[in-house]
Design a protein around this motif. Structure first.
Motif, PDB file in Angstrom:
ATOM      1  N   LEU A 175      -4.177  14.180  -1.582  1.00  0.00           N
ATOM      2  CA  LEU A 175      -2.813  14.488  -1.989  1.00  0.00           C
ATOM      3  C   LEU A 175      -1.979  15.058  -0.852  1.00  0.00           C
ATOM      4  N   VAL A 176      -2.635  15.606   0.141  1.00  0.00           N
ATOM      5  CA  VAL A 176      -1.918  16.319   1.198  1.00  0.00           C
ATOM      6  C   VAL A 176      -1.724  15.482   2.461  1.00  0.00           C
ATOM      7  N   PHE A 177      -2.800  14.930   2.998  1.00  0.00           N
ATOM      8  CA  PHE A 177      -2.732  14.382   4.356  1.00  0.00           C
ATOM      9  C   PHE A 177      -1.776  13.198   4.521  1.00  0.00           C
ATOM     10  N   PRO A 178      -1.686  12.263   3.562  1.00  0.00           N
ATOM     11  CA  PRO A 178      -0.748  11.148   3.773  1.00  0.00           C
ATOM     12  C   PRO A 178       0.693  11.584   4.003  1.00  0.00           C
TER      13      PRO A 178
ATOM     14  N   LEU B  40      -2.119   1.998   6.647  1.00  0.00           N
ATOM     15  CA  LEU B  40      -3.570   1.924   6.706  1.00  0.00           C
ATOM     16  C   LEU B  40      -4.213   3.296   6.482  1.00  0.00           C
ATOM     17  N   ILE B  41      -3.598   4.350   7.030  1.00  0.00           N
ATOM     18  CA  ILE B  41      -4.135   5.706   6.835  1.00  0.00           C
ATOM     19  C   ILE B  41      -4.120   6.065   5.354  1.00  0.00           C
ATOM     20  N   ALA B  42      -2.962   5.905   4.714  1.00  0.00           N
ATOM     21  CA  ALA B  42      -2.845   6.256   3.298  1.00  0.00           C
ATOM     22  C   ALA B  42      -3.785   5.401   2.457  1.00  0.00           C
TER      23      ALA B  42
ATOM     24  N   PRO C  27      -5.102  10.046  -7.256  1.00  0.00           N
ATOM     25  CA  PRO C  27      -4.262  10.638  -6.202  1.00  0.00           C
ATOM     26  C   PRO C  27      -2.885   9.993  -6.095  1.00  0.00           C
ATOM     27  N   THR C  28      -2.782   8.691  -6.342  1.00  0.00           N
ATOM     28  CA  THR C  28      -1.459   8.071  -6.236  1.00  0.00           C
ATOM     29  C   THR C  28      -0.542   8.497  -7.382  1.00  0.00           C
TER      30      THR C  28
ATOM     31  N   ILE D 129       2.708   1.967  -0.482  1.00  0.00           N
ATOM     32  CA  ILE D 129       1.631   2.049  -1.468  1.00  0.00           C
ATOM     33  C   ILE D 129       2.240   1.808  -2.850  1.00  0.00           C
ATOM     34  N   THR D 130       1.731   0.828  -3.563  1.00  0.00           N
ATOM     35  CA  THR D 130       2.243   0.528  -4.893  1.00  0.00           C
ATOM     36  C   THR D 130       1.884   1.653  -5.855  1.00  0.00           C
ATOM     37  N   PRO D 131       2.878   2.239  -6.534  1.00  0.00           N
ATOM     38  CA  PRO D 131       2.570   3.308  -7.494  1.00  0.00           C
ATOM     39  C   PRO D 131       1.737   2.763  -8.650  1.00  0.00           C
ATOM     40  N   PRO D 132       0.964   3.620  -9.308  1.00  0.00           N
ATOM     41  CA  PRO D 132       0.174   3.157 -10.455  1.00  0.00           C
ATOM     42  C   PRO D 132       1.077   2.795 -11.622  1.00  0.00           C
TER      43      PRO D 132
END
Length: 337
Positions: free
Chosen positions: A47-50, A206-208, A232-233, A246-249
């Motif tokens: 939840l934090v690093f991206p 790619l990181i996320a 997490p998303t 990143i596609t949301p859920p």
């Protein structure tokens, strides 16, 4: 000699007895260092690093050319980051153990700054990271439909992180500047940073992707990894997901996850007992054999995750140098086995 057992809800009682302007380290320790475990640390990391690599220079310095540790040693990186944070939050900025740990990070940044000149010179990256860390739990609680942290915790968190900010340097050993003047200032700083228009960068994507996939890979069986990615998303900032493409859920799934986790946390806080001990001391007191076994488990996970992530359908595109380098790195990892 056994330690006397603490009362059922001892943490809040202790916080209420303290002065946030004087006892800010203890208040922060009580609010941030209890109730953790490997799963919780992994989720917090996801939840934090991206959020910290939405800029081109931030993503480049982390993913580099071949994925770095985010790809090749994903579990080890999560644990290393979690242990550093746990050390800071538990011991506080005045403790030599925290100061030594932060200095290790400063020196690591100095090393990578030689490989990527200028990428570690952005003052706002450091300020945002520290400000985000101070308000993270408050904003997460609100996102889960719970009350935010108390005024005492807000005051203590602001002072605590203000002192932490004095330990970090940007490139060239330059002290940090423009630290927000208050708790509300921390929130505004983060919101301004997050709402700034940003293009998407392939390395950031790619990181996320790797971080969300790794959380699912580590903690969920193959048939349930869709849920592992959705957790997490569902809790991540929409601006961060958009910046990383990143596609949301699914909105319904997201609502269910947020509601379920909010209820779970409420039940644990309201009906369950407070933890008797913090996670970091428990980890530090593990016998050497158990620490070595954990390290071996992390290595096994990482050797399995790298080829798994590289083989994901979205990572099979032809002509992307980062994906090509990722496959070369995978070959090296497989050869090591």
């Amino acid at each position: 000699m056994t330690t006397p057992k603490k009362s059922y809800h001892w943490i809040q009682k202790r916080i209420e007895s303290l002065d946030p302007y004087v006892d800010y380290e203890e208040i922060y320790r009580l609010s941030a260092s209890y109730g953790g475990n490997d799963f919780v640390n992994s989720l917090i990391y996801a939840l934090v690093f991206p959020n910290f690599v939405v800029t081109e220079h931030g993503a480049r310095a982390v993913w580099r050319e071949d994925g770095g540790k985010v790809f090749a040693a994903a579990t080890a990186r999560v644990e290393e980051t979690a242990t550093s944070n746990d050390t800071w939050w538990y011991y506080g900025p005045s403790d030599p153990r925290t100061q030594k740990s932060v200095e290790k990070i400063n020196k690591r940044h100095e090393y990578w700054a030689k490989q990527y000149p200028g990428d570690f010179s952005h003052n706002e990256d450091y300020v945002y990271t520290l400000a985000f860390s101070a308000i993270f739990m408050h904003r997460l609680r609100l996102r889960l439909g719970l009350s935010g942290v108390s005024e005492k915790v807000k005051i203590a968190s602001y002072i605590f992180m203000s002192e932490m900010a004095k330990l970090f340097y940007s490139e060239g050993r330059v002290p940090l500047t423009d630290w927000p003047p208050s708790w509300d200032g921390l929130i505004k700083y983060c919101e301004d940073f997050e709402n700034s228009p940003r293009p998407s960068y392939e390395q950031g994507h790619l990181i996320a992707s790797a971080i969300y996939e790794h959380f699912a890979f580590r903690w969920f069986p193959p048939s349930m990894r869709w849920l592992g990615r959705a957790i997490p998303t569902s809790l991540s900032l929409p601006t961060t997901l958009a910046a990383h493409r990143i596609t949301p859920p699914n909105p319904v799934l997201k609502a269910i996850i947020v509601f379920a986790l909010g209820c779970l946390l409420w039940v644990m806080e309201t009906l369950g007992p407070d933890p008797q001990s913090a996670y970091l001391p428990e980890l530090e007191q593990l016998p050497k054999e158990q620490k070595a076994e954990r390290a071996r488990e992390f290595q096994q996970l990482d050797h399995a995750f790298a080829p798994y992530f590289a083989a994901r359908p979205e990572n099979l595109s032809i002509g992307c140098p980062f994906r090509s380098n990722m496959k070369l790195q995978t070959s090296k990892i497989v050869d090591m086995d």
